[in-house]
Design a protein around this motif. Structure first.
Motif, PDB file in Angstrom:
ATOM      1  N   HIS A  56     -57.076 -59.953  49.252  1.00  0.00           N
ATOM      2  CA  HIS A  56     -55.785 -59.657  49.864  1.00  0.00           C
ATOM      3  C   HIS A  56     -55.896 -59.756  51.379  1.00  0.00           C
ATOM      4  CE1 HIS A  56     -57.529 -55.560  50.330  1.00  0.00           C
ATOM      5  NE2 HIS A  56     -56.716 -55.487  51.385  1.00  0.00           N
ATOM      6  N   VAL A  87     -40.697 -55.001  50.956  1.00  0.00           N
ATOM      7  CA  VAL A  87     -40.859 -55.336  49.536  1.00  0.00           C
ATOM      8  C   VAL A  87     -39.661 -56.149  49.062  1.00  0.00           C
ATOM      9  CG1 VAL A  87     -40.938 -54.400  47.184  1.00  0.00           C
ATOM     10  CG2 VAL A  87     -42.379 -53.400  48.983  1.00  0.00           C
ATOM     11  N   TYR A  95     -39.861 -59.792  50.570  1.00  0.00           N
ATOM     12  CA  TYR A  95     -40.890 -60.640  49.955  1.00  0.00           C
ATOM     13  C   TYR A  95     -40.560 -60.960  48.495  1.00  0.00           C
ATOM     14  CZ  TYR A  95     -43.965 -60.613  53.963  1.00  0.00           C
ATOM     15  OH  TYR A  95     -44.488 -60.818  55.216  1.00  0.00           O
ATOM     16  N   GLU A  96     -39.988 -60.013  47.783  1.00  0.00           N
ATOM     17  CA  GLU A  96     -39.606 -60.276  46.388  1.00  0.00           C
ATOM     18  C   GLU A  96     -38.465 -61.285  46.310  1.00  0.00           C
ATOM     19  OE1 GLU A  96     -40.797 -56.123  44.085  1.00  0.00           O
ATOM     20  OE2 GLU A  96     -38.727 -56.392  44.774  1.00  0.00           O
ATOM     21  N   PHE A 142     -42.713 -62.732  45.528  1.00  0.00           N
ATOM     22  CA  PHE A 142     -43.830 -61.806  45.357  1.00  0.00           C
ATOM     23  C   PHE A 142     -43.426 -60.676  44.421  1.00  0.00           C
ATOM     24  CE2 PHE A 142     -45.367 -64.004  49.032  1.00  0.00           C
ATOM     25  CZ  PHE A 142     -46.742 -63.847  49.010  1.00  0.00           C
ATOM     26  N   ARG A 143     -44.438 -60.019  43.825  1.00  0.00           N
ATOM     27  CA  ARG A 143     -44.211 -58.917  42.891  1.00  0.00           C
ATOM     28  C   ARG A 143     -45.016 -57.706  43.339  1.00  0.00           C
ATOM     29  NH1 ARG A 143     -47.227 -60.407  38.805  1.00  0.00           N
ATOM     30  NH2 ARG A 143     -48.152 -62.064  40.021  1.00  0.00           N
ATOM     31  N   LEU A 144     -44.395 -56.538  43.396  1.00  0.00           N
ATOM     32  CA  LEU A 144     -45.094 -55.307  43.753  1.00  0.00           C
ATOM     33  C   LEU A 144     -45.944 -54.875  42.567  1.00  0.00           C
ATOM     34  CD1 LEU A 144     -45.454 -53.038  45.895  1.00  0.00           C
ATOM     35  CD2 LEU A 144     -43.569 -51.840  44.746  1.00  0.00           C
ATOM     36  N   HIS A 177     -48.696 -49.315  44.640  1.00  0.00           N
ATOM     37  CA  HIS A 177     -48.087 -48.668  45.804  1.00  0.00           C
ATOM     38  C   HIS A 177     -48.641 -47.253  45.949  1.00  0.00           C
ATOM     39  CE1 HIS A 177     -44.722 -46.085  47.416  1.00  0.00           C
ATOM     40  NE2 HIS A 177     -44.913 -46.936  48.399  1.00  0.00           N
ATOM     41  N   LEU A 215     -48.676 -56.750  46.970  1.00  0.00           N
ATOM     42  CA  LEU A 215     -47.714 -57.730  46.478  1.00  0.00           C
ATOM     43  C   LEU A 215     -48.476 -58.960  46.000  1.00  0.00           C
ATOM     44  CD1 LEU A 215     -45.064 -57.590  49.350  1.00  0.00           C
ATOM     45  CD2 LEU A 215     -44.870 -56.595  47.075  1.00  0.00           C
ATOM     46  N   CYS A 226     -53.400 -61.028  46.951  1.00  0.00           N
ATOM     47  CA  CYS A 226     -52.220 -60.218  47.270  1.00  0.00           C
ATOM     48  C   CYS A 226     -52.010 -60.104  48.773  1.00  0.00           C
ATOM     49  CB  CYS A 226     -52.395 -58.798  46.726  1.00  0.00           C
ATOM     50  SG  CYS A 226     -52.334 -58.660  44.939  1.00  0.00           S
TER      51      CYS A 226
END
Length: 151
Positions: free
Chosen positions: A21, A33, A36-37, A42-44, A47, A58, A67
């Motif tokens: 990462h 978040v 970026y999503e 991107f996917r969280l 957290h 992400l 990530c």
């Protein structure tokens, strides 16, 4: 450049290292978040909050092996926002992260369709066998998209 630097060093203890990462700072965790999503797919995937800082991992849309780690703290100092690539070369430290793409033109069009401004036009660098272009997130973090010139 020596031949040793041009080939993988299989006997090195470091030969097993792989990217995991990269951490980037943003002022607002939820806004980052969401950006970026919705803009980059991107996917969280993780957290936590520690003190005043929220951390989030992400993953890329189609790859969990690398990530972006968001480090969100509204009291952090802001990075400069660059209008052009040459202007970004004066700041020491982390500059950008690069993602490879098989179709740079299509990737740029997808970014532009989401209202993302490119920081550079596509450029060919024959010495490195790459065509690339840069964009930034709303917090000034730079990203490169790279496509091999033979593609």
């Amino acid at each position: 450049m020596t031949e040793q630097t041009q080939t993988a060093l299989a006997n090195s203890i470091f030969s097993s290292w792989r990217p995991h990462h990269i951490g980037i700072r943003v002022p607002d965790f939820d806004a980052a978040v969401a950006w970026y999503e919705s803009n980059l797919g991107f996917r969280l995937v993780g957290h936590l909050t520690y003190g005043a800082t929220s951390f989030g991992m992400l993953a890329l849309a189609g790859d969990d092996s690398f990530c972006l780690e968001l480090l969100a703290n509204p009291d952090g100092m802001q990075r400069p926002h660059y209008a052009d690539l040459p202007g970004s070369h004066n700041l020491m430290g982390w500059h950008h992260i690069s993602f490879s793409t098989p179709d740079l033109a299509a990737s740029i069009e997808a970014l532009k369709s989401k209202g993302i401004t490119m920081v550079s036009d596509p450029m060919d660098v024959p010495a490195l066998s790459v065509r690339f272009a840069f964009f930034a997130d709303p917090w000034g973090n730079l990203f490169e998209l790279a496509q091999p010139l033979d593609a």
